[in-house]
Each structure stands twice: as structure tokens, then as C-alpha cells.
Design a protein around this motif. Structure first.
Motif: not given
Length: 181
Positions: A140-148, A164-169
Motif C-alpha cells: 500500500x505504499x504508493x506515494x512519497x508521503x506514505x513512505x515518509x 515501482x511498476x506503475x509509477x517509477x517516478x
């Protein structure tokens, strides 16, 4: 310190010529590795990559806890509707793994993986607070904010799959903001 293999006595697990596979395995299990220095010369050196007792032949086994509905589960063939509950207390399960000698714990938020956003984050935070070993989290980690947010809860590393597959950026931005994590 490097020791010449040919000079090791047989009783110490050394060999007199180039090491056969069985000797290499025995010596690796004792915390040493063979290094070839030339076509006919071998050296025995301490293995410093994973010097702890919980590693064997350079392998680190990381126990995992899969969370669904705040409980420790195992899915049957990845089917969310066919879960076996192993514990209603993921914190106690995590502490048991640590007590058993785990050097790191892998936690997967299965609900988060399905929904696309962290669902079991409160349980993950409690696990991080209870343990002294590093905790890595995926699901469920899909954003930089979720990682933070997970890092602020005490998570040491994150695992990025779908994003990583859908949004490598997003992965590139997370790697830039949180190098090595």
C-alpha cells in the motif's frame, strides 16, 4: 587477516590444495570464505559481510508478518478471502521473532496492498515501538508521503512493488528523498 590455505592443518578444517566444495561449505559455515588469489593459490579469510550467528553461508533469513484486519495471517494462494489467522496479536508475534534471534522483521500490510493505501499503519507503528530490530514494510505504499509517514513511525526500510511498476517516478523521488531506505 588472511591465512594461506595450504598452511592450515587438516584438523582446523583447512585443505592442502585447492578447496573442494565440501570443504568450502564447512569453512563458510565456520565464518570464513575462500578467496582465489591466483590460478593455484587460495586464501582463507574471515567473512565479515554477515558476522552474526543468525547468518549461514551469507544468507540472512528475515521472518515476515502479513497483516490483514490487524491480525497475522497467511493467504492461500494469494486469495484475500482464504486467510488462515495465526495470531490476533501481531505485536506479540513480532516480539517472539525478535526473541528467537531475528535481525530484521518484514511486515506486509495486505489490506494496504489491495486498497492502495496503508490500512494497518497503527499496528505497524506499535510493532516498531516494541522492537529493537529494524522493521521493513511493504503493501500500500504508493506515494512519497506514505513512505515518509512510515519512516516517521520507526520503519527502517520500505518495499515498493506496484508503484515501482506503475509509477517509477515515485520510486525515483522516494530514493532521492530517503537514500538507502
Amino acid at each position: 587477516r588472511t591465512t594461506e590455505v595450504q598452511s592450515l592443518p587438516r584438523a582446523s578444517g583447512g585443505v592442502m590444495s585447492s578447496p573442494p566444495n565440501s570443504t568450502q561449505k564447512r569453512v563458510k559455515a565456520r565464518g570464513y570464505i575462500f578467496l582465489r588469489t591466483s590460478a593455484d593459490s587460495w586464501h582463507l579469510t574471515p567473512n565479515t559481510q554477515h558476522p552474526t550467528p543468525n547468518t549461514l553461508l551469507n544468507m540472512l533469513v528475515i521472518p515476515a508478518i502479513d497483516l490483514k484486519g490487524g491480525r497475522c495471517v497467511r493467504l492461500y494462494q494469494g486469495d484475500m478471502d482464504r486467510a488462515t489467522v495465526y495470531s490476533d496479536d501481531p505485536i506479540a508475534t513480532a516480539l517472539r521473532w525478535q526473541h528467537e534471534g531475528a535481525e530484521r522483521l518484514h511486515v506486509v500490510d495486505l489490506d494496504g496492498a489491495v486498497s492502495g493505501a496503508g490500512v494497518n499503519t497503527a499496528v505497524i507503528e506499535q510493532i516498531c515501538q516494541a522492537l529493537t530490530i529494524p522493521v521493513q514494510v511493504g503493501g500500500g505504499i504508493r506515494t512519497v508521503e506514505a513512505a515518509a509517514h512510515l519512516f516517521s513511525q520507526g520503519v527502517s526500510r520500505i518495499i515498493l512493488g506496484t508503484v515501482a511498476y506503475r509509477q517509477p517516478e515515485v520510486v525515483a523521488a522516494a530514493c532521492q528523498q530517503f537514500p538507502g531506505r
